[in-house]
Structure formats: C-alpha cells, structure tokens
Design an enzyme around this catalytic site. Structure first.
Site, PDB file in Angstrom:
ATOM      1  N   HIS A 183      -0.012   0.945  25.325  1.00 54.93           N
ATOM      2  CA  HIS A 183      -1.423   0.967  25.724  1.00 54.93           C
ATOM      3  C   HIS A 183      -2.297   0.182  24.751  1.00 54.93           C
ATOM      4  CE1 HIS A 183      -1.187   3.536  29.211  1.00 54.93           C
ATOM      5  NE2 HIS A 183      -0.549   4.481  28.542  1.00 54.93           N
ATOM      6  N   LYS A 216      10.462 -14.781  37.929  1.00 54.22           N
ATOM      7  CA  LYS A 216       9.005 -14.637  37.978  1.00 54.22           C
ATOM      8  C   LYS A 216       8.283 -15.622  37.068  1.00 54.22           C
ATOM      9  CE  LYS A 216       8.416 -10.058  39.901  1.00 54.22           C
ATOM     10  NZ  LYS A 216       7.686  -8.788  39.866  1.00 54.22           N
ATOM     11  N   ASP A 234       6.306   2.836  44.739  1.00 51.69           N
ATOM     12  CA  ASP A 234       7.578   2.203  45.080  1.00 51.69           C
ATOM     13  C   ASP A 234       7.860   2.357  46.573  1.00 51.69           C
ATOM     14  OD1 ASP A 234       9.942   0.869  44.728  1.00 51.69           O
ATOM     15  OD2 ASP A 234      11.059   2.620  44.040  1.00 51.69           O
ATOM     16  N   ASP A 270       2.850  -7.693  40.063  1.00 52.85           N
ATOM     17  CA  ASP A 270       4.037  -7.206  40.758  1.00 52.85           C
ATOM     18  C   ASP A 270       3.541  -6.355  41.926  1.00 52.85           C
ATOM     19  OD1 ASP A 270       6.689  -6.539  41.332  1.00 52.85           O
ATOM     20  OD2 ASP A 270       6.653  -4.823  39.985  1.00 52.85           O
ATOM     21  N   ASP A 289       5.559  -3.296  43.916  1.00 56.04           N
ATOM     22  CA  ASP A 289       5.940  -1.889  43.772  1.00 56.04           C
ATOM     23  C   ASP A 289       5.634  -1.368  42.376  1.00 56.04           C
ATOM     24  OD1 ASP A 289       7.235  -1.162  46.349  1.00 56.04           O
ATOM     25  OD2 ASP A 289       8.562  -2.813  45.845  1.00 56.04           O
TER      26      ASP A 289
END
Length: 447
Positions: A144, A381, A180, A172, A174
């Site tokens: 975080h 990706k 999901d 992204d 899911d």
C-alpha cells in the site's frame, strides 16, 4: 496446523517479491527494538510510537534516495548503451550497477520518483502502523505504501502541469475492475472514475488475458462502462480513448458509436502490432502452442486431474480450465475446483518446459495461473501496454513514466501475468476491485 501451512506456503520463492521483502527486513529492526510493554503508561507508549514512526520514516526516506539514484544510474547506462550502438564502439567499459541493484538483485526498473516517506506517513496516519507492537509492518502495508507513493507522484505531476503527467491508465479485468469471472455492471463504482479519467484526456486500456477475436464477449463483460460512456456528454474523440487489448497482446478493440449502436470495433493488426511482434514466424507460434498443449495433457495425466478438466486450444493461446460435473444428489451441474497446488505445479512446469523449447525462445509467451485455470498466451502484457502506448499516439508515443497499469497479479515468477507490465510503465498492485476504486478516487480527487 493450517496456520503454519499457510505461512510456509506464502514463503515459497515464486510467491515472494524481492523489493517488498527487503523493505520488510529493514523495518524489522526498529519494530523488534521497540516491541515492549509500558504497562499502560500512555506517555511512554506515545513516545515509543513517535520514535518508531521517526525510524520507519527515515528508512523510507533512504529507500526513496536509493530509487532516485537508480533512476539516474539507469538513464546514464541507457545513454551509454545508445552511444555504443550508434558509434560502433568495440571496447565497452562497464559502468557498474546502482546500489539498489546490488542490495536487491531482482529489482526492476523505476520510471518515476517515489515519495515513499510522505506515502508512509499518510498510510501510518490511517492504519497506525507505528503503534503496533505485536504485528510488524507486513507485505500488504508495504504494498500500500508503494502504491500510495506512485499515486502521490502522479498527483504532483498534474498539479505542476508537468510533461510527465499521466497520459494512459491500463487495467487488468478480473479482480481489478470486477470480481473473478464477473463483469462491469451499471452500479459498479469504478465507472464514473473511468469516465472522469477519459474526460481529463487520459487514455484507458483494459489489458486482459481473456482472448476473443470478436467484440461481443468484451461488450458483455464491460456493458456497464460502455453504456455509461454512450450516455455521457464527453466529446466523441475522448470516448474513443477507451480500448480493450485481449489475450494480453493479441486482439485490439476500440470504442465506437454509430447512430443508435455502440460498443467495440476490432482494429486490424497492421495498425497496432509492434515491429518485434511482426518478426515472429507462424511456425514458431504454432509449435510453441503445440508443445504447451502436449505438456498440459501430460500434466493432466501425471497429476491425476479430473476428467472434467478441459484443455482448450485457441488461435493464440492454450490452457486448462475447470469443467463441470453432475451432482448426483441435486442433479445440478457443478464446476470442479482444481487445488491451488495443482494449478501452481501446472504453471511452473509449463513455464520451465517452454524455457528449453527452441521455437518458444524466438517469440514471447506468457504462462500464468488465473486462480482457477492455467494458460499459455502468445505475447504478454508488457507488449500489450507498449502497443497501446504507440497506438494512441504514433507520432509521440506515451512514455512508461506517463503510464499506470493497475492489476492484481505481480508475483515475480510463473503465476502472474501483470508482472511483465512493470517493463512498460508504472504500476499499482491491488488485491480487489474495491482497492482499485480507492486508489482511483485518491488519484483523481487527491483524497
């Protein structure tokens, strides 16, 4: 027993992040030294908390300096490498490595400065990390803090109207934009945030492993978003800045409106493929997928996976997905569940096998564990994000320092397909769609 098993499982090397683990080690010393009880003395507790906070902050300030040093060092190395290539220099003098590379050998590239001290103090004010005496700063605490530092950087660039303001944000699907296997419905709180980014001129790309060569499936899963976009008063040019990159880097679709109809239209590969992707031979692609498919069949037999588990071959991917069986008691079709260990054995074996297969070495591929299935995709990706950087602005491609990718799979080896996106831009490592919304609100509204 189960608790110990869970801890040992998460210590497996392919599940760790070297940079975060290194930071955890640095923070362990002040935590251990001050993990004492003051028998209810509030003054002593306050003094200890302030001392711990100061030491934690100093550590993050030092890491911040190391990151800055690495950025400068990498820029100098890149310039030197370009000079060598352009001048045909025979004798190459190594420039050495930045100190952070020596301390964390697995460290990647940083494209922007990270205000880590400020980010720590902000997170500490919310979560009282410095006040804890029994639980040390955790993996999630540090994740975080790194995310917050990245958000703070882009907020600062926007306020300064810098040339390195955020120009593209990719996601992204899911576990990032929706649960999901889910979709973006009309009530999803991420919708107004994405529309707001588009209104500010930020390009949006959804870079997903889901690979389909037609738009209907993407229109169905993103229906809430495209419906809201169609009903908004944004200029059409800004609406067009929403794209979907399917199969990680295999299919590109762009938002369109035509009278009453709206959705995604397919973009010809000639209009967006990167030069290196054009050099891949079809024979190498086919042989790689053939080899991966045979490996999956072999693993299905060796691991005694359920007969209902289906090995699925697509044009640019192959994978093993859970099938369904008929419940003898209810008569309903029930989805089978593959064990976590089975999924990881499959993805790591598949990755290892392909690394020694010659045709696979002449192209790029990505093996990943999707949580309930395992896939091998052509491309990755990083290529998907880079293709979008050039597609949105061919004359002045979007830089990695102007790019932010949001995803949930950043484990460094084998099982995570967002990891490669780190090669193409800045990243936020989230664990749920709720976190995505929280970070976007902070990014947009400076909350």
């Amino acid at each position: 027993m189960s608790s110990r098993y869970r801890v040992e499982y998460h210590l497996k090397s392919h599940r760790k992040d070297g940079f975060i683990d290194w930071i955890k080690g640095l923070l362990a010393a002040p935590f251990v030294l001050h993990a004492v009880s003051h028998d209810g003395d509030d003054n002593d507790e306050l003094a200890t908390t302030q001392r711990v906070r100061s030491q934690y902050a100093e550590i993050f300030k030092d890491i911040e300096s190391l990151v800055s040093d690495k950025i400068l060092f990498d820029e100098r190395n890149d310039q030197y490498r370009q000079y060598i290539e352009s001048n045909d220099v025979e004798e190459v003098i190594p420039l050495g490595q930045p100190r952070l590379d020596l301390l964390v050998p697995t460290i990647g590239t940083f494209f922007t400065q990270l205000p880590l001290e400020k980010a720590f103090l902000w997170e500490d004010a919310r979560k009282a990390i410095s006040s804890r005496r029994m639980v040390a700063p955790s993996f999630n605490d540090i994740r975080h803090i790194l995310n917050t530092a990245q958000v703070f950087h882009f907020i600062k660039q926007r306020k300064l109207k810098s040339k390195d303001q955020l120009r593209m944000c990719t996601f992204d699907g899911d576990v990032t934009l929706y649960e999901d296997g889910g979709s973006i419905v009309n009530t999803n709180p991420v919708i107004p945030l994405l529309v707001k980014l588009l209104s500010e001129g930020v390009c949006i790309g959804i870079v997903t492993a889901a690979g389909y060569d037609e738009a209907k499936t993407y229109e169905s899963r993103l229906n809430g978003l495209i419906t809201a976009l169609n009903g908004s008063d944004l200029p059409y040019a800004k609406k067009r800045n929403l794209c979907v990159m399917g199969g990680e880097s295999n299919y590109l679709f762009r938002y369109y409106e035509d009278g009453e109809s709206f959705g995604f239209e397919a973009i010809d590969k000639e209009g967006w493929l990167l030069p290196r992707m054009c050099t891949w031979s079809q024979d190498d692609l086919t042989q790689t997928l053939d080899f991966a498919e045979k490996t999956l069949y072999r693993l299905k037999k060796r691991l005694n996976l359920p007969e209902e588990a289906i090995i699925m071959r697509k044009a640019r991917a192959v994978g093993i997905v859970p099938g369904h069986f008929k419940d003898p008691e209810t008569g309903n079709m029930v989805k089978i569940q593959l064990d976590r260990e089975q999924l990881e054995e499959v993805v790591l074996t598949l990755q290892n096998s392909l690394e020694g297969f010659a045709p696979a070495q002449r192209i790029q591929y990505s093996c990943f564990d999707g949580g309930s299935d395992v896939w091998c995709d052509i491309g990755g990706k990083d290529l998907g994000v880079r293709a979008l950087q050039h597609y949105y602005d061919p004359e002045n491609p979007i830089k990695p320092s102007q790019t932010l990718h949001v995803g949930d799979q950043f484990a460094p080896v084998g099982s995570a397909n967002d990891f490669k996106a780190r090669l193409a831009g800045c990243t936020l490592w989230i664990s749920s769609p709720k976190e995505t919304v929280e970070y976007l609100r902070r990014l947009i509204h400076d909350e």
